[in-house]
Design a protein around this motif. Structure first.
Motif, PDB file in Angstrom:
ATOM      1  N   ASP A   1       0.828  -1.205   0.000  1.00 36.27           N
ATOM      2  CA  ASP A   1       0.000   0.000   0.000  1.00 36.27           C
ATOM      3  C   ASP A   1       0.863   1.255   0.000  1.00 36.27           C
ATOM      4  OD1 ASP A   1       0.919  -0.630   2.542  1.00 36.27           O
ATOM      5  OD2 ASP A   1      -0.905  -0.010   3.566  1.00 36.27           O
ATOM      6  N   ILE A   2       1.934   1.237   0.765  1.00 35.83           N
ATOM      7  CA  ILE A   2       2.831   2.392   0.850  1.00 35.83           C
ATOM      8  C   ILE A   2       3.506   2.655  -0.495  1.00 35.83           C
ATOM      9  CG2 ILE A   2       4.930   3.275   1.950  1.00 35.83           C
ATOM     10  CD1 ILE A   2       4.154   1.500   4.397  1.00 35.83           C
TER      11      ILE A   2
ATOM     12  N   PHE B   1       4.503   5.209  -5.963  1.00 36.87           N
ATOM     13  CA  PHE B   1       4.619   5.121  -7.420  1.00 36.87           C
ATOM     14  C   PHE B   1       3.559   5.968  -8.123  1.00 36.87           C
ATOM     15  CE2 PHE B   1       7.366   1.324  -6.984  1.00 36.87           C
ATOM     16  CZ  PHE B   1       8.358   1.723  -7.848  1.00 36.87           C
ATOM     17  N   PHE B   2       2.365   6.036  -7.540  1.00 41.10           N
ATOM     18  CA  PHE B   2       1.317   6.887  -8.100  1.00 41.10           C
ATOM     19  C   PHE B   2       1.781   8.347  -8.111  1.00 41.10           C
ATOM     20  CE2 PHE B   2      -2.350   9.685  -7.447  1.00 41.10           C
ATOM     21  CZ  PHE B   2      -3.071   9.408  -8.591  1.00 41.10           C
TER      22      PHE B   2
ATOM     23  N   THR C   1      11.739  10.763  -8.945  1.00 38.73           N
ATOM     24  CA  THR C   1      12.238   9.658  -8.134  1.00 38.73           C
ATOM     25  C   THR C   1      12.475  10.101  -6.694  1.00 38.73           C
ATOM     26  OG1 THR C   1      13.186   8.570 -10.055  1.00 38.73           O
ATOM     27  CG2 THR C   1      14.075   7.938  -7.924  1.00 38.73           C
ATOM     28  N   SER C   2      12.833  11.365  -6.510  1.00 35.64           N
ATOM     29  CA  SER C   2      13.033  11.862  -5.151  1.00 35.64           C
ATOM     30  C   SER C   2      11.719  11.855  -4.364  1.00 35.64           C
ATOM     31  CB  SER C   2      13.646  13.260  -5.172  1.00 35.64           C
ATOM     32  OG  SER C   2      12.751  14.191  -5.729  1.00 35.64           O
ATOM     33  N   VAL C   3      10.584  11.871  -5.061  1.00 31.66           N
ATOM     34  CA  VAL C   3       9.282  11.762  -4.400  1.00 31.66           C
ATOM     35  C   VAL C   3       9.066  10.329  -3.912  1.00 31.66           C
ATOM     36  CG1 VAL C   3       6.774  11.863  -4.805  1.00 31.66           C
ATOM     37  CG2 VAL C   3       8.267  13.644  -5.729  1.00 31.66           C
ATOM     38  N   LEU C   4       9.595   9.363  -4.644  1.00 30.13           N
ATOM     39  CA  LEU C   4       9.387   7.953  -4.334  1.00 30.13           C
ATOM     40  C   LEU C   4      10.250   7.464  -3.174  1.00 30.13           C
ATOM     41  CD1 LEU C   4       8.077   5.242  -5.108  1.00 30.13           C
ATOM     42  CD2 LEU C   4       9.949   4.927  -6.734  1.00 30.13           C
ATOM     43  N   VAL C   5      11.424   8.028  -2.999  1.00 29.65           N
ATOM     44  CA  VAL C   5      12.392   7.518  -2.020  1.00 29.65           C
ATOM     45  C   VAL C   5      11.819   7.412  -0.593  1.00 29.65           C
ATOM     46  CG1 VAL C   5      14.607   8.004  -0.905  1.00 29.65           C
ATOM     47  CG2 VAL C   5      14.399   8.150  -3.380  1.00 29.65           C
ATOM     48  N   PRO C   6      11.133   8.422  -0.071  1.00 26.95           N
ATOM     49  CA  PRO C   6      10.590   8.256   1.286  1.00 26.95           C
ATOM     50  C   PRO C   6       9.581   7.108   1.400  1.00 26.95           C
ATOM     51  CG  PRO C   6      10.490  10.557   0.611  1.00 26.95           C
ATOM     52  CD  PRO C   6      10.888   9.767  -0.592  1.00 26.95           C
TER      53      PRO C   6
ATOM     54  N   ALA D   1       9.821   3.813   3.798  1.00 26.95           N
ATOM     55  CA  ALA D   1       8.712   3.398   4.663  1.00 26.95           C
ATOM     56  C   ALA D   1       8.323   1.953   4.377  1.00 26.95           C
ATOM     57  CB  ALA D   1       7.515   4.318   4.441  1.00 26.95           C
ATOM     58  N   ARG D   2       8.365   1.541   3.112  1.00 31.81           N
ATOM     59  CA  ARG D   2       8.036   0.154   2.761  1.00 31.81           C
ATOM     60  C   ARG D   2       9.018  -0.812   3.405  1.00 31.81           C
ATOM     61  NH1 ARG D   2      10.098  -3.673  -0.119  1.00 31.81           N
ATOM     62  NH2 ARG D   2      11.631  -2.294  -1.054  1.00 31.81           N
TER      63      ARG D   2
END
Length: 106
Positions: free
Chosen positions: A33-34, A39-40, A90-95, A99-100
């Protein structure tokens, strides 16, 4: 496999089988879910940035006519804009990825 001690799993398929046996099939989707949200958001940011960067780059070179004076085509700027947007998105995806990994280790 990222957080397990060395030698816990011999391969990716071994990891999948052991996880399913120990925690059930649902354990294979821990953190899904995280990362789905991440990715969205990455896709949305990448799409928006690509288009806006493309427009900015074309404007910066003086419009379509200015591109030809530099020997560039609009396709080249689309590729450049896409690469830059992908890097920034990609910097949006890193956090979310962090968390995942933490959710899977809990």
């Amino acid at each position: 496999m990222q957080l397990a001690p060395e030698g816990t799993y011999s391969s990716a398929p071994d990891c999948v089988v052991k996880l399913a046996n120990e925690g059930g099939v649902g354990s294979l989707f821990a953190g899904a879910d995280i990362i789905t949200i991440g990715f969205f958001l990455q896709g949305a940011v990448s799409f928006a940035l690509t288009e806006n960067l493309r427009r900015f780059l074309i404007f910066s070179f003086g419009g379509e006519g200015g591109l030809t004076s530099f020997g560039l085509s609009s396709e080249v700027l689309v590729v450049v804009a896409s690469i830059l947007a992908g890097m920034l998105a990609t910097s949006v995806l890193v956090p979310f990825e962090s968390a995942r990994v933490r959710a899977q280790s809990a």
